[in-house]
Design an enzyme around this catalytic site. Structure first.
Site: not given
Length: 211
Positions: A189-191
């Site tokens: 999730h682009r974390l």
């Protein structure tokens, strides 16, 4: 061309503070070893960014040839564009883009020329054809045609056919002494996980950065 739909998730793992040694070189060595062990294509390839006298950044890919706690070493023609930039501003940024394992390492620091003895030690370890190519190419200078380069290579190959290839005076190397080293691990999730080591005299400060 609209590329907005080109995306993927990063799912190969995370990086936690508990994974971090007190200094960055141990982690870099671990990541480099892992990249080599899985036979990642060109694991030693790194982007080298320099800046010219007008503040214009330039980037190119070179190969890392050695590293230790003193810094990161690469070799080049000393009349090349990058070498000319470093004469005026020796601040440099290195980037290892290990896409297949969803990792990046970014290094900031200062580049210092290696001694002739250090350069010669590496030069004589290169294949003879690579040694000859160092004599042939006026790196970054304009070239009328590839044929001229090939003709010059054949001439120099014949010249050095029966003996050792001497070290060109215009060929050398640099060691980049790091001031910061950032490790980036892709996350779902682009974390993403990002940690930066910043040099503080003889110690390293460690901070987590937002993705």
């Amino acid at each position: 061309m609209d590329l907005s739909e080109v995306r993927r998730e990063y799912l190969k793992g995370g990086l936690r503070s508990s994974d971090l040694p007190n200094e960055p070189f141990a982690l870099f060595e671990k990541w480099m070893t892992q990249a080599k062990d899985i036979q990642l294509l060109d694991p030693t390839a790194m982007v080298v960014a320099t800046v010219d006298d007008n503040g214009q950044p330039y980037q190119r890919i070179v190969l890392l040839k050695r590293f230790d706690k003193n810094g990161f070493v690469f070799f080049t023609n000393l009349e090349s564009r990058k070498a000319q930039h470093l004469e005026g501003n020796n601040k440099v940024n290195l980037l290892f883009p290990w896409h297949n394992i969803e990792r990046q390492v970014a290094i900031t620091g200062h580049a210092t020329k290696l001694s002739t003895a250090e350069v010669l030690k590496y030069f004589v370890s290169r294949p003879k054809e690579s040694q000859i190519a160092a004599w042939v190419s006026k790196q970054s200078h304009k070239l009328t045609a590839r044929q001229a380069l090939e003709i010059k290579f054949k001439e120099m190959k014949q010249k050095f056919a029966d003996g050792d290839v001497p070290l060109p005076k215009f060929w050398g190397g640099y060691i980049v002494k790091p001031e910061s080293i950032e490790f980036w691990q892709g996350g779902e999730h682009r974390l993403h996980d990002r940690f930066i080591y910043t040099k503080d005299h003889d110690n390293w400060n460690i901070d987590r950065l937002a993705p």
